[in-house]
Design an enzyme around this catalytic site. Structure first.
Site, PDB file in Angstrom:
ATOM      1  N   ASP A 222     -22.249  68.271 -58.706  1.00 43.87           N
ATOM      2  CA  ASP A 222     -21.697  68.107 -57.176  1.00 43.87           C
ATOM      3  C   ASP A 222     -22.508  68.716 -55.871  1.00 43.87           C
ATOM      4  O   ASP A 222     -21.942  67.962 -54.636  1.00 43.87           O
ATOM      5  CB  ASP A 222     -20.444  68.498 -57.626  1.00 43.87           C
ATOM      6  CG  ASP A 222     -19.411  69.434 -56.590  1.00 43.87           C
ATOM      7  OD1 ASP A 222     -19.207  67.760 -56.499  1.00 43.87           O
ATOM      8  OD2 ASP A 222     -19.211  70.039 -56.212  1.00 43.87           O
TER       9      ASP A 222
ATOM     10  N   LEU B 167     -13.830  69.309 -53.582  1.00 42.00           N
ATOM     11  CA  LEU B 167     -12.473  68.378 -52.018  1.00 42.00           C
ATOM     12  C   LEU B 167     -14.646  69.065 -51.544  1.00 42.00           C
ATOM     13  O   LEU B 167     -14.818  68.110 -50.148  1.00 42.00           O
ATOM     14  CB  LEU B 167     -12.287  69.773 -50.908  1.00 42.00           C
ATOM     15  CG  LEU B 167     -10.549  69.806 -51.218  1.00 42.00           C
ATOM     16  CD1 LEU B 167     -10.107  71.134 -49.856  1.00 42.00           C
ATOM     17  CD2 LEU B 167     -10.071  68.848 -51.115  1.00 42.00           C
ATOM     18  N   ARG B 168     -15.299  68.586 -52.148  1.00 46.02           N
ATOM     19  CA  ARG B 168     -16.604  68.297 -51.596  1.00 46.02           C
ATOM     20  C   ARG B 168     -17.136  67.520 -50.855  1.00 46.02           C
ATOM     21  O   ARG B 168     -17.591  66.455 -50.449  1.00 46.02           O
ATOM     22  CB  ARG B 168     -17.551  69.359 -52.041  1.00 46.02           C
ATOM     23  CG  ARG B 168     -18.944  69.393 -51.463  1.00 46.02           C
ATOM     24  CD  ARG B 168     -20.444  70.231 -52.608  1.00 46.02           C
ATOM     25  NE  ARG B 168     -20.047  71.364 -52.563  1.00 46.02           N
ATOM     26  CZ  ARG B 168     -20.169  71.927 -53.358  1.00 46.02           C
ATOM     27  NH1 ARG B 168     -19.915  72.043 -54.293  1.00 46.02           N
ATOM     28  NH2 ARG B 168     -20.136  73.674 -52.466  1.00 46.02           N
ATOM     29  N   ALA B 169     -16.129  66.395 -51.992  1.00 45.49           N
ATOM     30  CA  ALA B 169     -16.612  65.152 -51.889  1.00 45.49           C
ATOM     31  C   ALA B 169     -16.109  64.358 -51.237  1.00 45.49           C
ATOM     32  O   ALA B 169     -16.329  63.942 -50.180  1.00 45.49           O
ATOM     33  CB  ALA B 169     -16.548  64.582 -53.603  1.00 45.49           C
TER      34      ALA B 169
END
Length: 331
Positions: A160, A241-243
């Site tokens: 991720d 929320l990194r995506a």
């Protein structure tokens, strides 16, 4: 940097990989590119080719047996105590600044080392601390990690952290294989002549990266772009929320690279696959908290209090050293 690297513009049938690498070159804060695939799919060739387009044409390779000190650098404590100043010996992160840091078989590195790599790749700053003494320096580079899935996987938490991911595969199209082999044989037979045929294209591509970097700060995201990013991330059932953040940055980098007046939904859709490929959770339903029960998350996840947490990341853009056309460098 090898002066006889295979030209980036001469790569054959590598469009998804080329796009991901160029986006990371335009905005290194995207967080690096993970390239997975079997042996012989030009993973390392593409990494070396990209480095030639960046400032100083610098490629730094992280060996598998590297220690933490080799990676982040060292502080001479005795010198600090004796002279009152910090004596810092730079590591590979400092040497990679403004270039490419290439990690082959990244899945075989110790997890703490991969964590440090990804932290610095996203923030652009390396901080070395020892016995109450610290030193920080800029370390903005394009991180490229390659791996063969047959030799082991990365933990999901580390997957991720990579901004973009591209999956390579063996080519079973006869005409494409022939084009790849012919290009390689031509390069091996006369590297100088082969590179000369691509010199103008290389220079133009270097200028496009230069122009895109300078334009990044002028782009904003409208509500339609934000809505499409949220929709695609929810559909992919990603954690945290990194995506969303990476997708917005990648879409902005693509718009800047192509000289678009603004970021629109089509840019989002064109970068989505490389953003979501390693984050998508097929078959899982997005978790939803029952309304009116604020304590549910703690009741159902007592040992995972930081679920969905995204560490602070730099906002906006950082000034990146500009690229000079290859033709100018050779003059």
């Amino acid at each position: 940097m090898n002066a006889l690297a295979f030209p980036f513009t001469a790569l054959v049938a590598q469009e998804p990989l080329q796009q991901a690498l160029l986006l990371a070159a335009v905005d290194p804060s995207i967080g690096g590119v993970l390239v997975s695939g079997p042996r012989g799919t030009a993973k390392s060739t593409a990494a070396r080719a990209l480095a030639e387009l960046l400032p100083e044409g610098k490629l730094v390779t992280l060996p598998l047996g590297a220690s933490e000190e080799q990676l982040i650098g060292t502080l001479d404590i005795q010198s600090a105590l004796r002279d009152g100043g910090v004596k810092f010996s730079p590591g590979l992160l400092a040497k990679a600044h403004a270039g490419v840091l290439y990690v082959d078989e990244v899945n075989l590195l110790p997890n703490p080392l991969v964590d440090q790599l990804l932290d610095v790749a996203a923030s652009g700053v390396n901080i070395v601390e020892r016995d109450g003494i610290s030193h920080r320096h800029d370390a903005r580079f394009v991180l490229i990690g390659t791996m063969n899935p047959e030799e082991g996987e990365l933990r999901p938490q580390l997957l991720d952290r990579f901004g973009l991911a591209v999956e390579m595969s063996n080519c079973f199209d006869a005409s494409v294989r022939q084009r790849i082999v012919k290009a390689r044989l031509a390069f091996d037979a006369d590297p100088d002549a082969f590179r000369a045929r691509h010199r103008n294209e290389q220079a133009v591509l270097g200028e496009r990266i230069h122009t895109a970097r300078a334009a990044l700060a002028s782009f904003e995201f409208d509500d339609a772009v934000h809505a499409r990013v949220s929709e695609m991330c929810i559909e992919a059932h990603v954690d945290g929320l990194r995506a969303d953040i990476v997708m917005l940055r990648a879409a902005r980098a693509l718009a800047a690279f192509e000289g678009a007046p603004h970021v629109d939904v089509t840019h989002v859709e064109r970068v989505a696959d490389s953003v979501l490929k390693h984050r998508r959770r097929e078959g899982d339903a997005p978790s939803r908290e029952p309304q009116g029960r604020e304590s549910t998350s703690q009741e159902t996840r007592p040992d995972d209090a930081d679920w969905g947490y995204v560490p602070p990341e730099p906002t906006g853009t950082a000034k990146v050293k500009q690229v000079r056309p290859l033709a100018a460098k050779k003059a």
